[in-house]
Design an enzyme around this catalytic site. Structure first.
Site, PDB file in Angstrom:
ATOM      1  N   LYS A   2       0.786  -1.118  -0.104  1.00  0.00           N
ATOM      2  CA  LYS A   2      -0.102   0.212  -0.025  1.00  0.00           C
ATOM      3  C   LYS A   2       0.788   1.285   0.084  1.00  0.00           C
ATOM      4  O   LYS A   2       0.574   2.101  -0.807  1.00  0.00           O
ATOM      5  CB  LYS A   2      -0.976   0.039   1.243  1.00  0.00           C
ATOM      6  CG  LYS A   2      -2.154   0.751   1.178  1.00  0.00           C
ATOM      7  CD  LYS A   2      -3.190   0.626   2.242  1.00  0.00           C
ATOM      8  CE  LYS A   2      -3.713  -0.609   2.410  1.00  0.00           C
ATOM      9  NZ  LYS A   2      -4.361  -0.703   3.631  1.00  0.00           N
TER      10      LYS A   2
ATOM     11  N   ARG B 183      -3.350   3.172   8.500  1.00  0.00           N
ATOM     12  CA  ARG B 183      -3.654   1.922   7.341  1.00  0.00           C
ATOM     13  C   ARG B 183      -2.359   0.998   7.402  1.00  0.00           C
ATOM     14  O   ARG B 183      -1.367   1.312   7.510  1.00  0.00           O
ATOM     15  CB  ARG B 183      -3.685   2.485   5.996  1.00  0.00           C
ATOM     16  CG  ARG B 183      -4.603   3.868   5.970  1.00  0.00           C
ATOM     17  CD  ARG B 183      -4.437   4.284   4.362  1.00  0.00           C
ATOM     18  NE  ARG B 183      -5.170   3.500   3.496  1.00  0.00           N
ATOM     19  CZ  ARG B 183      -5.361   3.495   2.285  1.00  0.00           C
ATOM     20  NH1 ARG B 183      -4.750   4.539   1.583  1.00  0.00           N
ATOM     21  NH2 ARG B 183      -6.119   2.799   1.718  1.00  0.00           N
TER      22      ARG B 183
ATOM     23  N   GLY C 151      -8.446  -7.232   3.959  1.00  0.00           N
ATOM     24  CA  GLY C 151      -9.040  -7.344   5.319  1.00  0.00           C
ATOM     25  C   GLY C 151      -8.513  -8.087   6.519  1.00  0.00           C
ATOM     26  O   GLY C 151      -9.088  -7.955   7.662  1.00  0.00           O
TER      27      GLY C 151
ATOM     28  N   MET D  44      -5.785  -7.292   8.024  1.00  0.00           N
ATOM     29  CA  MET D  44      -5.178  -6.481   9.185  1.00  0.00           C
ATOM     30  C   MET D  44      -5.881  -5.158   9.455  1.00  0.00           C
ATOM     31  O   MET D  44      -7.130  -4.813   8.835  1.00  0.00           O
ATOM     32  CB  MET D  44      -3.799  -6.189   8.936  1.00  0.00           C
ATOM     33  CG  MET D  44      -2.967  -7.473   8.761  1.00  0.00           C
ATOM     34  SD  MET D  44      -1.479  -7.538   8.165  1.00  0.00           S
ATOM     35  CE  MET D  44      -1.074  -5.893   8.366  1.00  0.00           C
TER      36      MET D  44
ATOM     37  N   ARG E 183      -3.345  -1.454  -6.350  1.00  0.00           N
ATOM     38  CA  ARG E 183      -2.386  -2.894  -6.300  1.00  0.00           C
ATOM     39  C   ARG E 183      -2.853  -3.653  -7.376  1.00  0.00           C
ATOM     40  O   ARG E 183      -3.921  -3.741  -7.938  1.00  0.00           O
ATOM     41  CB  ARG E 183      -2.862  -3.606  -4.911  1.00  0.00           C
ATOM     42  CG  ARG E 183      -4.428  -3.874  -4.727  1.00  0.00           C
ATOM     43  CD  ARG E 183      -4.459  -4.470  -3.404  1.00  0.00           C
ATOM     44  NE  ARG E 183      -5.889  -4.885  -3.041  1.00  0.00           N
ATOM     45  CZ  ARG E 183      -6.530  -4.802  -2.105  1.00  0.00           C
ATOM     46  NH1 ARG E 183      -5.775  -4.389  -0.944  1.00  0.00           N
ATOM     47  NH2 ARG E 183      -7.684  -5.194  -2.176  1.00  0.00           N
TER      48      ARG E 183
ATOM     49  N   HIS F  51     -15.650  -8.770   0.716  1.00  0.00           N
ATOM     50  CA  HIS F  51     -14.423  -9.495   1.172  1.00  0.00           C
ATOM     51  C   HIS F  51     -14.552 -11.012   0.619  1.00  0.00           C
ATOM     52  O   HIS F  51     -13.793 -11.341   0.121  1.00  0.00           O
ATOM     53  CB  HIS F  51     -14.745  -9.568   2.858  1.00  0.00           C
ATOM     54  CG  HIS F  51     -13.566 -10.435   3.348  1.00  0.00           C
ATOM     55  ND1 HIS F  51     -14.098 -11.539   3.919  1.00  0.00           N
ATOM     56  CD2 HIS F  51     -12.415 -10.523   3.582  1.00  0.00           C
ATOM     57  CE1 HIS F  51     -12.978 -12.290   4.402  1.00  0.00           C
ATOM     58  NE2 HIS F  51     -11.992 -11.616   4.152  1.00  0.00           N
TER      59      HIS F  51
ATOM     60  N   ARG G 278       5.258 -50.637 -17.062  1.00  0.00           N
ATOM     61  CA  ARG G 278       6.022 -51.343 -15.964  1.00  0.00           C
ATOM     62  C   ARG G 278       5.444 -52.635 -15.898  1.00  0.00           C
ATOM     63  O   ARG G 278       4.391 -52.838 -15.862  1.00  0.00           O
ATOM     64  CB  ARG G 278       5.576 -50.451 -14.819  1.00  0.00           C
ATOM     65  CG  ARG G 278       6.361 -50.908 -13.554  1.00  0.00           C
ATOM     66  CD  ARG G 278       5.948 -50.286 -12.260  1.00  0.00           C
ATOM     67  NE  ARG G 278       4.496 -50.532 -11.744  1.00  0.00           N
ATOM     68  CZ  ARG G 278       4.006 -49.751 -10.800  1.00  0.00           C
ATOM     69  NH1 ARG G 278       4.904 -48.983 -10.147  1.00  0.00           N
ATOM     70  NH2 ARG G 278       2.905 -49.823 -10.508  1.00  0.00           N
TER      71      ARG G 278
ATOM     72  N   SER H  68      13.350 -44.081 -14.785  1.00  0.00           N
ATOM     73  CA  SER H  68      12.138 -43.376 -14.473  1.00  0.00           C
ATOM     74  C   SER H  68      12.071 -43.354 -12.905  1.00  0.00           C
ATOM     75  O   SER H  68      12.033 -44.632 -12.261  1.00  0.00           O
ATOM     76  CB  SER H  68      10.829 -44.027 -14.845  1.00  0.00           C
ATOM     77  OG  SER H  68       9.577 -43.339 -14.607  1.00  0.00           O
TER      78      SER H  68
ATOM     79  N   GLY I  62      10.622 -43.416  -9.489  1.00  0.00           N
ATOM     80  CA  GLY I  62       9.242 -43.914  -8.855  1.00  0.00           C
ATOM     81  C   GLY I  62       9.302 -43.188  -7.485  1.00  0.00           C
ATOM     82  O   GLY I  62       9.941 -43.555  -6.550  1.00  0.00           O
TER      83      GLY I  62
ATOM     84  N   CYS J 162       7.593 -40.634 -12.721  1.00  0.00           N
ATOM     85  CA  CYS J 162       6.300 -41.195 -12.720  1.00  0.00           C
ATOM     86  C   CYS J 162       5.829 -41.194 -11.420  1.00  0.00           C
ATOM     87  O   CYS J 162       4.614 -41.723 -11.367  1.00  0.00           O
ATOM     88  CB  CYS J 162       6.661 -42.532 -13.370  1.00  0.00           C
ATOM     89  SG  CYS J 162       7.150 -43.754 -12.281  1.00  0.00           S
TER      90      CYS J 162
ATOM     91  N   TYR K 274      11.429 -35.720 -18.932  1.00  0.00           N
ATOM     92  CA  TYR K 274       9.904 -35.528 -18.774  1.00  0.00           C
ATOM     93  C   TYR K 274       9.818 -35.732 -17.390  1.00  0.00           C
ATOM     94  O   TYR K 274      10.085 -36.431 -16.652  1.00  0.00           O
ATOM     95  CB  TYR K 274       9.477 -36.386 -19.643  1.00  0.00           C
ATOM     96  CG  TYR K 274       9.536 -37.903 -19.552  1.00  0.00           C
ATOM     97  CD1 TYR K 274       8.697 -38.459 -18.451  1.00  0.00           C
ATOM     98  CD2 TYR K 274      10.442 -38.709 -19.902  1.00  0.00           C
ATOM     99  CE1 TYR K 274       8.785 -39.838 -18.169  1.00  0.00           C
ATOM    100  CE2 TYR K 274      10.423 -40.101 -19.352  1.00  0.00           C
ATOM    101  CZ  TYR K 274       9.665 -40.648 -18.623  1.00  0.00           C
ATOM    102  OH  TYR K 274       9.936 -42.096 -18.281  1.00  0.00           O
TER     103      TYR K 274
HETATM  104  P1  ADP Z   1      -7.774  -2.424   3.329  1.00  0.00           P
HETATM  105  O1  ADP Z   1      -6.419  -2.882   3.318  1.00  0.00           O
HETATM  106  O2  ADP Z   1      -8.489  -3.414   4.439  1.00  0.00           O
HETATM  107  O3  ADP Z   1      -8.214  -2.296   2.358  1.00  0.00           O
HETATM  108  P2  ADP Z   1      -7.410   0.359   3.726  1.00  0.00           P
HETATM  109  O4  ADP Z   1      -6.147   1.041   4.556  1.00  0.00           O
HETATM  110  O5  ADP Z   1      -7.200   0.322   2.325  1.00  0.00           O
HETATM  111  O6  ADP Z   1      -7.705  -0.962   4.471  1.00  0.00           O
HETATM  112  O7  ADP Z   1      -8.736   1.226   4.433  1.00  0.00           O
HETATM  113  C1  ADP Z   1      -9.751   1.008   4.515  1.00  0.00           C
HETATM  114  C2  ADP Z   1     -10.697   1.738   3.822  1.00  0.00           C
HETATM  115  O8  ADP Z   1     -10.692   2.975   4.199  1.00  0.00           O
HETATM  116  C3  ADP Z   1     -10.506   1.703   2.277  1.00  0.00           C
HETATM  117  O9  ADP Z   1     -11.849   1.856   1.598  1.00  0.00           O
HETATM  118  C4  ADP Z   1     -10.032   3.140   2.110  1.00  0.00           C
HETATM  119  O10 ADP Z   1     -10.209   3.463   0.622  1.00  0.00           O
HETATM  120  C5  ADP Z   1     -10.567   3.960   3.178  1.00  0.00           C
HETATM  121  N1  ADP Z   1      -9.363   4.971   3.511  1.00  0.00           N
HETATM  122  C6  ADP Z   1      -8.147   4.730   3.947  1.00  0.00           C
HETATM  123  N2  ADP Z   1      -7.201   5.923   4.118  1.00  0.00           N
HETATM  124  C7  ADP Z   1      -8.207   6.968   3.700  1.00  0.00           C
HETATM  125  C8  ADP Z   1      -8.282   8.360   3.713  1.00  0.00           C
HETATM  126  N3  ADP Z   1      -6.980   8.860   4.399  1.00  0.00           N
HETATM  127  N4  ADP Z   1      -9.161   9.027   3.422  1.00  0.00           N
HETATM  128  C9  ADP Z   1     -10.301   8.304   3.203  1.00  0.00           C
HETATM  129  N5  ADP Z   1     -10.477   7.017   2.984  1.00  0.00           N
HETATM  130  C10 ADP Z   1      -9.727   6.317   3.573  1.00  0.00           C
HETATM  131 MG    MG Z   2      -7.613  -0.997   0.769  1.00  0.00          MG
HETATM  132 MG    MG Z   3       7.104 -48.290  -6.925  1.00  0.00          MG
END
Ligand code: ADP
Ligand code: MG
Ligand code: MG
Length: 962
Positions: free
Chosen positions: A28, A98, A107, A109, A365, A483, A647, A793, A795, A860, A880
Site C-alpha cells: 500500500k 492504514r 481485510g 489487518m 494494487r 470481502h 511397467r 524413471s 518412482g 512417474c 520428462y
Molecule cells: P484495507 O487494506 O483493508 O483495504 P485500507 O487501509 O485500504 O484497508 O482502508 C480501508 C478503507 O478506508 C478503504 O476503503 C480506504 O479507501 C479508506 N481510507 C483509507 N485511508 C483513507 C483516507 N485517508 N481518506 C479516506 N478514506 C480512506
Molecule cells: Mg484498501
Molecule cells: Mg514403486
C-alpha cells in the site's frame, strides 16, 4: 553514517519511496508513493517502514528511539500541504492509519479512519465544514473502528463471541434506527448521531472498562500500535499460513490525510478494477456508493452500485452508475485507471473517494483474479502489446489452471431445476455441497470428508479458514468487491454474493428464501458463473478447457518455452486419449497390474498365483496373455507413436488373492483344489512387510515366465500395429531394481521375447528396456545400472518411502504431528523433499548419464504433477515428468515457469554476487546462503567427476518433443 530512516513521506506530487519498495513500505505504502509520483491525486501522508514492525517485535513492542521525531516532522509536512493542522482547534486535520504488508492480505489487518476527532477538534471541524451531521457521522465511525481495533483486539481482550465491542455498537445503532423506523445509516440526522456518539462512549466505558481517548496523538499512536499488533492477530496468522506468507515480513503503517466520501451528495467512495476480475473481460469494472466512507463498500453494509452503464446487471437498469451521476468525475477516474494499468502493466484494484466533487485515489494494487480471468487477461495483454509472452505465462499460477479444469453445473439439470435464489456471480464454476453456517462448522465438516457450502450473511476476515475448505461460498450481502468475493476469487473458489432474498440466520442454522427454509446439512448447488442458487444436488460437468481459446493460446506459448516434456500416467486407452487432449507427449507409466483385476481376468491371475509348478503357471499365464495384448494394443493405438512406458508386474501377489472365507471357498472350487491347499498357499504368500517383500522385479526373477508373458504381450501388440502401419514406441520398465544384476536378469527375458516376436511376425520395431529408480541403492549405483538400462524413471513414491523409511501406508499415523511441530515443512509424498530424496535423484541422473550420456530420464511418481516438484525435475535436467491426465496442463505450465526462472537467474547471476558483498546484515546472510549453495554444487560435481557426466549436464537436453 546517517541514522536509519523509518518514515517515508508522499504528497504534493513527490514521494520518498516508490513501487519497487514493497518490502520496506508494504504494498500500500509503496504504491501510494508511486501514484504520488505519477501525478495522480493522492492525499498526502507517510509510511512507517516494516523495519519498525520487526524492531517492535524484537524489542518487547518498543519503537526505535528516533521514530517519534521523524513522525512529527512528517506530520508537519502533511499539515503544510493540506493547509490544516493535526490536533488543531480551528482547522483540524484528520488522518487514517492504514496497514500494508508486502503482498496484500484483504481485510486481514487493521485500518482506523478519522483519527484526530476529539472534544478539542470537533467544534472547529463543524465550524469549518458547516456540516455537523458529517462530523458526528465521522466520529461514530472512529469510535466503532477504534474501540474494536485498538481498544479490544490490539489490547488482546477477547470478548465473548457476539459480545465484541463492534457488535455491541452496531447493535446500538440498529436499535436507534429501529426506534426511528429507518433502515439506512444515511437516514439518521445530526441529533440521532450526537446521541449515538454519547451512548457509544458509555458502552465503550462499560464494556472495555476504559474511556474512549479524547486526545489526537493518543489516538494516532494507538492506531499505529494496533496495526503492528494486528500482524500477529489470529486472522492474519491463519491467512499467512494458507497463503504461505512468511512472518518475518512484517507490516508497514501508512498515515494519510483523510478525505471524506460522506460529506453529502457530491461525495462518494468506491472500489474498482481496471478489468473485470471475475471474467477477465477488458472493461473498467467497479462499485461505488454516494455519501459513504470507504469501508462501507468493502464491508457489504450497503449494497453498492455499478460504476458504469456497461457493467450494469440485468436488473440494475434503474440504479444510477457513477458514470451517470457524476460524468466528469467518472471520466477523470477512467483516465486514471488507464494510466495505472499502463504504468503497472497489470490489472489494478483501486480505491477512490470523492470529496465534494474532488476525486482522490487511495490505493492501487495488482488485483486478485481467478484462473479463468488470469488466463484471459494475460493473453489479451500480450495481444495489445502491454506485456510479452513470458510475462503472460508467469502471471498464471498452476493452481489457477487447476480452476479451469474444474467442473461447472450441467445446463440441462439447471434448466429442469427451479432457481432458488439469484446473487452476484463472484467466482465462476459450479459447486454442490451441504450447507453450513459458520466457518468453524465448515472446517469441522470438511475434516470429516464432507463437501460443504459456507452460507453467511456476509463474510469477514474471521471466516477465512472456513472459506478455504468450502466447495463454495454464498453470502446474502456484499457486492463484487466485498470481502467474500475478493477472497474467493483469490482462491478460485465458486462464490455467489449479494444474494438479497436470502435470510440467513446463523444462530438457528437456517436460511429462508421465498418462503422456503433450508437447514444445516441440506444440499444446494451453485452456479458461480451466473450467480444462481439451486436446491439439492445438481450434476456437475467436468471442465472443458479445450473450448477456451485463451487457454489454448497460452498453452501453445507454454509449450514453446519449456524444455521439460510432459507425459501422463495412464492404464487404459480412455485415460490415454484424455491425456492427449490435455497435451500429454507420451505415457510415463502404465501399471499392468490394474489390468489383472477385471472380473474376466482375476480368475486366471489367481490360478497363476496359486500354481505350484511352472507348467501350471504357464498355462494360467497363457490365458492372461491375450487380455494384456489387447490392452497394450489399445493404448499404443491411442498414443499413435508417442512413447509408452509399461511397467512390469509390481505389487506383492497376495494383493490379488481373496481376503474372506467365502471368497476363498469359492476360489478353491474354481481352481479345483481343496480349501486347505488354497489356504496353505495364501499363508505362504503372506508377508510381514509386503512393501519391502516379494514384489517388483523380485517377482519376475522368481517366476521368469511372468516377465516373458508380459513382454510377449507388449511386443505382439507392437507387431500388430506395426503391420497396420501405426507407429509404436514401447518402453519396457523393470520395477524395484536395486542392482545391475537384477536388471540384467530381466532384460535378457525381455529382449529374447522381443526377438522371438519379431521373428515370428516378420516385422521390426524399436523398443527400449529401462528401469525404475525407486530404491536408494539404485540411485547410488545408477552409473552401473545405466550400462544396460536405456532409460530411468524415478518412482518417487517408493523412493520417498525408502529414503525416509516412512511406510507410505502408515504415514497417516505420524505425519500430522511432523507437520504440526514443523519437523517437516511439507508432506514429502506431495512435494519432493528436495534436500534429501532430491539429492538422490540428482545423483541418480548424473551418475546414470556419466555412463550413458543420452540416458532418458523421467519421473512417474505422484510428484510429477506438483508444480514445485516439476520445477525441481527441470533443474536436475530430466527429460520428462509424468502425471495423471488432469494434471498434465499444470505440469506443462510449471515446466515453462521453471524455464523462465532459469533464464532470469542466469541473467541476474552477476549483479546478485555483487550485492551479496555489501555490508548490511541481510546481505551477509544472502551471501552466506549463496556460498552454501555453491559449495553443495561443487560437492555434487565432485561426486560426478567422471568427465562424461560434466559434459552431459552442460549440454542442453535436446527437445525430444514430437
Ligand atoms: P484495507 O487494506 O483493508 O483495504 P485500507 O487501509 O485500504 O484497508 O482502508 C480501508 C478503507 O478506508 C478503504 O476503503 C480506504 O479507501 C479508506 N481510507 C483509507 N485511508 C483513507 C483516507 N485517508 N481518506 C479516506 N478514506 C480512506
Ligand atoms: Mg484498501
Ligand atoms: Mg514403486
Amino acid at each position: 553514517m546517517s541514522p536509519a530512516k523509518y518514515v517515508y513521506f508522499f504528497g504534493g506530487g513527490k514521494a520518498d519511496g516508490n513501487a519497487a519498495m514493497k518490502n520496506l513500505l508494504g504494498g500500500k505504502g509503496a504504491n501510494l508513493a508511486e501514484m504520488g509520483k505519477l501525478g495522480i491525486p493522492v492525499p498526502p501522508g507517510f509510511t512507517i517502514t516494516t523495519e519498525v514492525c520487526s524492531h517492535y517485535y524484537a524489542n518487547k513492542r518498543q519503537y526505535p528511539a528516533t521514530l517519534k521525531a521523524e513522525l512529527n516532522k512528517a506530520i508537519g509536512k502533511m499539515e503544510k500541504l493540506m493547509g490544516m493542522n493535526f490536533d488543531d482547534t480551528t482547522n483540524p486535520l484528520l488522518v487514517s492509519v492504514r496497514s500494508g504488508a508486502r503482498s496484500s492480505m484483504p481485510g486481514m489487518m487493521e485500518t482506523v479512519l478519522n483519527v484526530g476527532l476529539t472534544s478539542k477538534t470537533i467544534p472547529g471541524l463543524i465550524a469549518k465544514t458547516g456540516n455537523e451531521r458529517f462530523v458526528y457521522d465521522a466520529y461514530r465511525r472512529l469510535m466503532m473502528m477504534y474501540s474494536d481495533v485498538v481498544m479490544e483486539k490490539a489490547a488482546g481482550i477477547e470478548l465473548a463471541h457476539g459480545g465484541g465491542i463492534r457488535e455491541q455498537l452496531e447493535h446500538e445503532m440498529q436499535r436507534v434506527k429501529n426506534a426511528k423506523g429507518v433502515s439506512l445509516d444515511t437516514q439518521l440526522d445530526v441529533n440521532d448521531l450526537k446521541t449515538l456518539c454519547d451512548s457509544f462512549k458509555a458502552i465503550i466505558k462499560k464494556v472495555i472498562g476504559k474511556e474512549f481517548p479524547d486526545d489526537s496523538y493518543e489516538q494516532l499512536w494507538g492506531g499505529i500500535h494496533a496495526v503492528f499488533a494486528s500482524w500477529m492477530g489470529k486472522r492474519a496468522v491463519s491467512y499467512r499460513r494458507i497463503e504461505g506468507i512468511p512472518e518475518e515480513w512484517g507490516t508497514a503503517v501508512s498515515v494519510q490525510a483523510m478525505v471524506f466520501g460522506n460529506m453529502g451528495d457530491t461525495s462518494a467512495t468506491g472500489v474498482a478494477f481496471t478489468r473485470n476480475p471475475a471474467t477477465g473481460e477488458d472493461v473498467f469494472f467497479g462499485e461505488w456508493l454516494p455519501n459513504a466512507q470507504g469501508e462501507d463498500v468493502v464491508a457489504g453494509i450497503r449494497t453498492p452500485l455499478p460504476l458504469n452503464k456497461r457493467t450494469k446487471g440485468e436488473d440494475q437498469a434503474a440504479v444510477q452508475s457513477l458514470e451517470e451521476a457524476m460524468p466528469a468525475l467518472y471520466k477523470q477516474l477512467d483516465g486514471i485507471q488507464q494510466t495505472l494499468e499502463k504504468h503497472y502493466k497489470d490489472m489494478q484494484d483501486i480505491e477512490f473517494t470523492i470529496q465534494e466533487g474532488t476525486l482522490y485515489m487511495l490505493q492501487t494494487r495488482v488485483g486478485k483474479r481467478n484462473g479463468q480471468s488470469a488466463i484471459r487477461m494475460a493473453v489479451n495483454m500480450v495481444e495489445s502489446k502491454l506485456i510479452d509472452k513470458e510475462t503472460a505465462i508467469s502471471r498464471v499460477k498452476p493452481e489457477q489452471l487447476d480452476e479451469l479444469l474444474h467442473p461447472s453445473v450441467d445446463p440441462i439439470a439447471e434448466k429442469k431445476a427451479g432457481v432458488l435464489a439469484k446473487g452476484l456471480p463472484a467466482g465462476p464454476g459450479g459447486a454442490c455441497g451441504q450447507i453450513v453456517f459458520t466457518a468453524d462448522d465448515a472446517a469441522e465438516w470438511a475434516k470429516q470428508g464432507k463437501k460443504v457450502i459456507l452460507v453467511r450473511k456476509e463474510t469477514s476476515p474471521e471466516d477465512v479458514h472456513g472459506m478455504h475448505v468450502a466447495q463454495a461460498i454464498l453470502t446474502a450481502k456484499g457486492g463484487m468487491t466485498s470481502h467474500a468475493a475478493l477472497v474467493a476469487r483469490g482462491w478460485g473458489r465458486c462464490c455467489i454474493v449479494g444474494c438479497g432474498t436470502l435470510d440467513v440466520n446463523a444462530s438457528t442454522k437456517t436460511m429462508s428464501v421465498n418462503g422456503k427454509t433450508l437447514r444445516e446439512g441440506d444440499y444446494i448447488t451453485l452456479n458461480g458463473s451466473k450467480g444462481l442458487v439451486y436446491e439439492g444436488q445438481l450434476s456437475l460437468l467436468p471442465a472443458d478447457p479445450e473450448h477456451n481459446l485463451w487457454y489454448k493460446k497460452l498453452m501453445t506459448w507454454v509449450d514453446k518455452v519449456r524444455r521439460l516434456n510432459v507425459r501422463t500416467n495412464a492404464d487404459t486407452p480412455k485415460d490415454a486419449a484424455q491425456a492427449i487432449l490435455f497435451g500429454a507427449e507420451g505415457i510415463g507409466l502404465t501399471r499392468t497390474e490394474h489390468m489383472f483385476f477385471g472380473p474376466d481376468r482375476i480368475g486366471a491371475m489367481r490360478e497363476m498365483i496359486v500354481a505350484q509348478t511352472r507348467e501350471t503357471r504357464e498355462k494360467a499365464l497363457a490365458k492372461l496373455l491375450p487380455f494384456q495384448r489387447d490392452d497394450f494394443y489399445g493404448i499404443f493405438k491411442a498414443m499413435a507413436g508417442k512413447p509408452v512406458t509399461i511397467r512390469l508386474l509390481d505389487p506383492p501377489l497376495h494383493e490379488f488373492l481373496p481376503q474372506t472365507e467365502p471368497e476363498t471357498a469359492t476360489l478353491a472350487v474354481e481352481l479345483g483344489i481343496t480349501v486347505e491347499a488354497l489356504k496353505a498357499r495364501i499363508s505362504q504368500l503372506h508377508e510381514l512387510n509386503p512393501m519391502l517383500g516379494h514384489r517388483g522385479c523380485r517377482l519376475g526373477i522368481a517366476y521368469p515366465e511372468i516377465t516373458t508373458m508380459q513382454a510377449r504381450a507388449i511386443f505382439e501388440a507392437a507387431a500388430m500395429l506395426t503391420k497396420e502401419k501405426i507407429k509404436v514406441l514401447p518402453e519396457v520398465m523393470v520395477p524395484l531394481v536395486s542392482t545391475l544384476a537384477e536388471f540384467k536378469h530381466q532384460e535378457v527375458l525381455i529382449r529374447n521375447a522381443a526377438a522371438l516376436v519379431m521373428k515370428e511376425q516378420g516385422v521390426r520395431f524399436k523398443y527400449l528396456v529401462g528401469t525404475m529408480i525407486e530404491i536408494p541403492r539404485a540411485a547410488l549405483t545408477a552409473n552401473e545400472i545405466a550400462r544396460d538400462a536405456e532409460f530411468f524413471s524415478f518412482g518417487t513414491n517408493d523412493l520417498t518411502q525408502m529414503t525416509f523409511g516412512f511406510s507410505r501406508d502408515d504415514v497417516g499415523g505420524f505425519l500430522p504431528y511432523y507437520l504440526e511441530s514443523k519437523i517437516l515443512a511439507v508432506d514429502p509424498f506431495q512435494t519432493i523433499d528436495q534436500t534429501g530424496v532430491g539429492e538422490l535423484i540428482q545423483m541418480g541422473v548424473e551418475r546414470g548419464r556419466s555412463t550413458r550420456p543420452d540416458l532418458k530420464v523421467g519421473i512417474c511418481g505422484e510428484h510429477g504433477g506438483e508444480p514445485a516438484s516439476v520445477k525441481f525435475c527441470h533443474r536436475v535436467r530430466m527429460n520428462y515428468v509424468s502425471c495423471s491426465p488432469f494434471r498434465v496442463p499444470i505440469a506443462r505450465l510449471a515446466a515453462a515457469h521453471a524455464m523462465i526462472e532459469e533464464k532470469a537467474k542466469t541473467a541476474a547471476k552477476k549483479p546478485a554476487v555483487k550485492k551479496a558483498a555489501k555490508k548490511t546484515k541481510a546481505a551477509k546472510k544472502t551471501a552466506k546462503k549463496a556460498a552454501a549453495k555453491k559449495s553443495t554444487k561443487s560437492i555434487r560435481s565432485i561426486k560426478s567427476m567422471k568427465k562424461p557426466a560434466k559434459k552431459a549436464t552442460k549440454k542442453p537436453v535436446k527437445k525430444g518433443r514430437k
